[in-house]
Design an enzyme around this catalytic site. Sequence first.
Site, PDB file in Angstrom:
ATOM      1  N   ARG A  67       9.579  79.047 -20.079  1.00 47.43           N
ATOM      2  CA  ARG A  67       9.931  79.938 -21.255  1.00 47.43           C
ATOM      3  C   ARG A  67      11.076  80.796 -20.811  1.00 47.43           C
ATOM      4  O   ARG A  67      10.940  81.328 -19.650  1.00 47.43           O
ATOM      5  CB  ARG A  67       8.902  80.783 -22.049  1.00 47.43           C
ATOM      6  CG  ARG A  67       7.712  79.655 -22.821  1.00 47.43           C
ATOM      7  CD  ARG A  67       6.593  80.656 -23.291  1.00 47.43           C
ATOM      8  NE  ARG A  67       5.404  80.166 -22.669  1.00 47.43           N
ATOM      9  CZ  ARG A  67       4.174  80.748 -22.794  1.00 47.43           C
ATOM     10  NH1 ARG A  67       4.143  82.023 -23.383  1.00 47.43           N
ATOM     11  NH2 ARG A  67       3.163  80.409 -22.255  1.00 47.43           N
ATOM     12  N   ASN A  94     -11.121  78.478 -25.320  1.00 47.28           N
ATOM     13  CA  ASN A  94      -9.774  78.765 -25.310  1.00 47.28           C
ATOM     14  C   ASN A  94      -9.082  77.303 -25.457  1.00 47.28           C
ATOM     15  O   ASN A  94      -8.847  76.614 -24.755  1.00 47.28           O
ATOM     16  CB  ASN A  94      -9.276  79.317 -24.019  1.00 47.28           C
ATOM     17  CG  ASN A  94      -7.721  79.524 -24.148  1.00 47.28           C
ATOM     18  OD1 ASN A  94      -7.010  79.372 -24.969  1.00 47.28           O
ATOM     19  ND2 ASN A  94      -7.287  80.233 -23.044  1.00 47.28           N
TER      20      ASN A  94
END
Length: 397
Positions: free
Chosen positions: A243, A8
Site C-alpha cells: 500500500r 479473522n
Amino acid sequence: MKSLLIINAGSSSLKFAVFNLPLVKDAPSIFRGQIDGIGANTQFVAKDIDGKTLLDTIIKSPEGTELEAQQELALTTLLNWVEEQKVELAAVGHRVLQGGEKYSAPVVVTPEVFQVLETFIPLGPLHQPHNLRPIRVLAAKYPNLPQVACFDTAFHRTQPWQAQTYAIPRKITAEGVKRYGFHGSSYDYIARQLPEVIGDKAHGCVIVAHMGNGASMAAMRDGKCVATSMGFTAIEGLMMGTRTGSIDPGVLLYMMDRHGYGPKEISNFLYKESGLLGVSGISQDMRTLEASDAPEAKEALELFCYRAAREIGSLMMAAGGLEALVFTGGIGENSQFVRNKVIGYLEWMGAKLDPELNKVRGKAHCIHTADSKIAVAVIPTNEEWMIAHHTTSLLGL
Ligand code: AMP
C-alpha cells in the site's frame, strides 16, 4: 474441554485460533491456522500448540462457485475440523474492521447489533462484509453460540475530534467519512503490556509502531489513543508492503487523466501495487528486501524508514511529547535494520539504541541504552489473545 474460537475473516482468507478455557494471560492457542486463496486455490493449514502442521489440504468447490459460497464452505470446513478435534466451543470472537462511531469497545453480537454493523459496510466495503459473513453463518447454524465482535477502530475512539476530522465539507463528514484508525486489537494488547515493559513511562506519551504487511502508528497518553496514522481506510499513513500510505490525491487524478485509471485500477494502485513492492519492484516482503543487494531494494527500505520517522514527528506533536517508542508487528518485532534506521532519525532528540539488545528476539524488552532520553521497546503483539480476552470478559467465561 470448553474452548473459544477466534476468527479473522477477509475476502480471500480466514485466519483462526482456538484457546482453551479458562483463558490464562498470554496463553498460547491450542490450534491455529488459516484458509488462504478462497475464490481461487483454497488451502487449509492447521497447526497445533507447538506449531506442528496437523493439516495441509486443498478445499475443493465446484467450478463457478460464487465467492460468497466459497467463503461459507471455508468456514464450515473449519468448523467441522474443529469439531473433529473434540473441541467444544463456548463462544466465538471475531475481528471486525468497523465499529463506526457507535462502538468504542467490543460487543456481544445480537441480531440488533448485527444490523448496526451491516450499516458500516459502506465505510469498509473491502473488509466489513467479509468480517460479518462468518457471524451470520454461525448464528444460523448455532443460534445459541455467543459471538463477540472486536473492532479494529474501537481503540482509537478516544482521539480528539481534530485527529478524526478531514478538511472536507461537513455533510460528507456527517456521512461518516472520518479518520477512524485500525489495528485496534494490537494497540489494545500493547497498551496493556506497557507498564510491565517500560514502567511509569507507560503513563506518558508513547508511540506504538505496528509494522507488518499493513503498518500504522498510534500515539497514546496514559495508554489511550490520541492520534493514529491510519484514517478512513487502511491506506493512510505509513508506507506498507503493497500500500502507498499517505499520497497526494493529485497523483490519483494524474493516473486517471494520463493512464485512464478507473476505480478498480486506482484501488489496485493504492492497495496492491505500491509500497515496498512498488518501490523495490522485487517484493513486498521485508526479509527478501533486507537480503537483496539490489539498489531498488535498498531504496525501498530507506523510504520505509524515512516515512516512519516523519510519521513519528507528526504523532509526537499530537501527543505533546515522546517518552517511549514501541515496535511491534512482523517487521517491528523482527527487523533490527528498521528499528536501527528509524531510531537513527531520533538521535538528535537523545534516543539511543543498544545494538546488542536490538538483536534479542521473541520477547517483550527494552532496546535503548542506559543514557537514552527516550525508551525504545519491542513488544510482540497478540491480537488473537486480545480478542479471546474480550470475548471471555464480556461473556463472563
Ligand atoms: P505481519 O503482517 O505482522 O505478519 O508482518 C509481515 C512482515 O514482517 C513481512 O514484511 C515480513 O518480511 C516481516 N518479517 C517477518 N520476519 C522478519 C524478520 N526476521 N526480519 C525482517 N522482517 C521480517
